[in-house]
Design a protein around this motif. Structure first.
Motif, PDB file in Angstrom:
ATOM      1  N   SER A 217       0.834  -1.201   0.000  1.00  0.00           N
ATOM      2  CA  SER A 217       0.000   0.000   0.000  1.00  0.00           C
ATOM      3  C   SER A 217       0.868   1.250   0.000  1.00  0.00           C
ATOM      4  O   SER A 217       2.095   1.178  -0.076  1.00  0.00           O
ATOM      5  CB  SER A 217      -0.934  -0.004   1.214  1.00  0.00           C
ATOM      6  OG  SER A 217      -0.234   0.340   2.395  1.00  0.00           O
TER       7      SER A 217
ATOM      8  N   SER B 263       0.186  -3.882   8.143  1.00  0.00           N
ATOM      9  CA  SER B 263       1.343  -3.596   8.989  1.00  0.00           C
ATOM     10  C   SER B 263       2.336  -4.756   8.983  1.00  0.00           C
ATOM     11  O   SER B 263       1.960  -5.920   9.191  1.00  0.00           O
ATOM     12  CB  SER B 263       0.885  -3.345  10.428  1.00  0.00           C
ATOM     13  OG  SER B 263       1.985  -3.330  11.311  1.00  0.00           O
TER      14      SER B 263
ATOM     15  N   ARG C  64       7.358   2.884   9.932  1.00  0.00           N
ATOM     16  CA  ARG C  64       6.498   3.136   8.776  1.00  0.00           C
ATOM     17  C   ARG C  64       7.103   4.248   7.940  1.00  0.00           C
ATOM     18  O   ARG C  64       7.806   5.119   8.468  1.00  0.00           O
ATOM     19  CB  ARG C  64       5.094   3.548   9.216  1.00  0.00           C
ATOM     20  CG  ARG C  64       4.331   2.522  10.036  1.00  0.00           C
ATOM     21  CD  ARG C  64       2.932   3.062  10.320  1.00  0.00           C
ATOM     22  NE  ARG C  64       2.152   2.192  11.178  1.00  0.00           N
ATOM     23  CZ  ARG C  64       2.157   2.258  12.509  1.00  0.00           C
ATOM     24  NH1 ARG C  64       2.895   3.165  13.117  1.00  0.00           N
ATOM     25  NH2 ARG C  64       1.415   1.437  13.236  1.00  0.00           N
TER      26      ARG C  64
ATOM     27  N   SER D  69      -7.034   0.560   1.554  1.00  0.00           N
ATOM     28  CA  SER D  69      -5.694   1.128   1.698  1.00  0.00           C
ATOM     29  C   SER D  69      -5.535   2.452   0.967  1.00  0.00           C
ATOM     30  O   SER D  69      -4.496   3.099   1.068  1.00  0.00           O
ATOM     31  CB  SER D  69      -4.638   0.129   1.197  1.00  0.00           C
ATOM     32  OG  SER D  69      -4.572  -0.978   2.065  1.00  0.00           O
ATOM     33  N   GLU D  70      -6.543   2.847   0.192  1.00  0.00           N
ATOM     34  CA  GLU D  70      -6.530   4.142  -0.480  1.00  0.00           C
ATOM     35  C   GLU D  70      -7.948   4.670  -0.520  1.00  0.00           C
ATOM     36  O   GLU D  70      -8.902   3.913  -0.620  1.00  0.00           O
ATOM     37  CB  GLU D  70      -5.963   4.013  -1.900  1.00  0.00           C
ATOM     38  CG  GLU D  70      -6.709   3.026  -2.779  1.00  0.00           C
ATOM     39  CD  GLU D  70      -6.080   2.883  -4.149  1.00  0.00           C
ATOM     40  OE1 GLU D  70      -5.587   3.884  -4.684  1.00  0.00           O
ATOM     41  OE2 GLU D  70      -6.089   1.761  -4.684  1.00  0.00           O
TER      42      GLU D  70
ATOM     43  N   ARG E 145      -7.084   2.278   6.096  1.00  0.00           N
ATOM     44  CA  ARG E 145      -6.146   1.591   6.988  1.00  0.00           C
ATOM     45  C   ARG E 145      -5.100   0.917   6.103  1.00  0.00           C
ATOM     46  O   ARG E 145      -5.332   0.681   4.926  1.00  0.00           O
ATOM     47  CB  ARG E 145      -6.844   0.519   7.820  1.00  0.00           C
ATOM     48  CG  ARG E 145      -7.883   1.021   8.808  1.00  0.00           C
ATOM     49  CD  ARG E 145      -7.230   1.614  10.054  1.00  0.00           C
ATOM     50  NE  ARG E 145      -8.244   2.060  11.015  1.00  0.00           N
ATOM     51  CZ  ARG E 145      -8.664   1.334  12.055  1.00  0.00           C
ATOM     52  NH1 ARG E 145      -8.159   0.125  12.262  1.00  0.00           N
ATOM     53  NH2 ARG E 145      -9.567   1.819  12.873  1.00  0.00           N
ATOM     54  N   HIS E 146      -3.963   0.570   6.704  1.00  0.00           N
ATOM     55  CA  HIS E 146      -2.895  -0.051   5.930  1.00  0.00           C
ATOM     56  C   HIS E 146      -2.451  -1.346   6.580  1.00  0.00           C
ATOM     57  O   HIS E 146      -2.518  -1.500   7.800  1.00  0.00           O
ATOM     58  CB  HIS E 146      -1.702   0.902   5.805  1.00  0.00           C
ATOM     59  CG  HIS E 146      -2.045   2.193   5.137  1.00  0.00           C
ATOM     60  ND1 HIS E 146      -2.126   2.305   3.766  1.00  0.00           N
ATOM     61  CD2 HIS E 146      -2.375   3.416   5.631  1.00  0.00           C
ATOM     62  CE1 HIS E 146      -2.457   3.539   3.450  1.00  0.00           C
ATOM     63  NE2 HIS E 146      -2.633   4.224   4.556  1.00  0.00           N
TER      64      HIS E 146
END
Length: 200
Positions: free
Chosen positions: A9, A164, A28, A149-150, A161-162
């Motif tokens: 992402s 991890s 990150r 994710s976008e 959200r992304h």
């Protein structure tokens, strides 16, 4: 120790966890598919700090084709150089949420979206492709959180959200070791290949 990479992402991450660490480590960074230098800088710095990993875990998407390929290639090379065990799994399993059940949607390009329903960090439905009307029907009345994710203007109900790398690292005991050649990005459709025109 386990090191994990997640580059599927717009937010990439590198994480370490396991015995020998007082607490897990996570960094990150912006994940620009046209410039992967930030990823390699963070990886190099963490290798200097923590040393040789025992296991390398990588997110396989779906998501950024370039990012996922870079992550897989790096994981494969690092495992070969250090003798670490190698494994990979769907990035969807590692979304940053405490919810036990959630839905992930995303832009699959060419007027299509993808849909997956997760339960206990496992995919119980999908990932599958759908056009906007079909996806809207699938999401209607959903009681569980919906992530992407976008940002998707067509589906504002989805929260950004992304995945991890830390969650990937913590999931590693639930994965089997894989040969390097078996690590492939999760494709949502067959590759679109353009052949040169025959002249003459």
């Amino acid at each position: 120790m386990t090191v994990a990479f997640e580059l599927s992402s717009g937010v990439g991450s590198v994480a370490w966890c396991g015995s020998g660490l007082e607490e897990p480590f996570l960094v990150r960074f912006p994940n620009d598919r046209k410039h992967s230098g930030v990823f390699f800088q963070n990886l190099q710095a963490s290798l200097k700090r923590f040393g040789r990993p025992d296991r390398v875990v990588v997110g396989l998407g779906p998501g950024s084709y370039a990012g996922t390929r870079i992550a897989i290639a790096t994981a494969t090379g690092l495992a070969a150089a250090t003798g670490a065990r190698l494994s990979g799994t769907a990035s969807l399993r590692a979304m940053e949420t405490d919810a036990s059940e959630y839905i992930v949607i995303g832009d699959a390009r060419r007027n299509a979206f993808f849909f997956a329903r997760m339960l206990g960090r496992r995919c119980i439905d999908g990932p599958l492709l759908a056009e906007a009307p079909e996806l809207g029907e699938r999401l209607q009345g959903s009681a569980c959180p919906i992530f992407t994710s976008e940002s998707l203007t067509a589906f504002p109900v989805a929260e950004v959200r992304h995945p991890s790398a830390l969650i990937l690292a913590e999931l590693n005991e639930d994965m089997t070791e894989q040969a390097a050649q078996s690590l492939e990005p999760i494709y949502l459709r067959a590759p679109h290949i353009t052949y040169p025109k025959v002249v003459g």
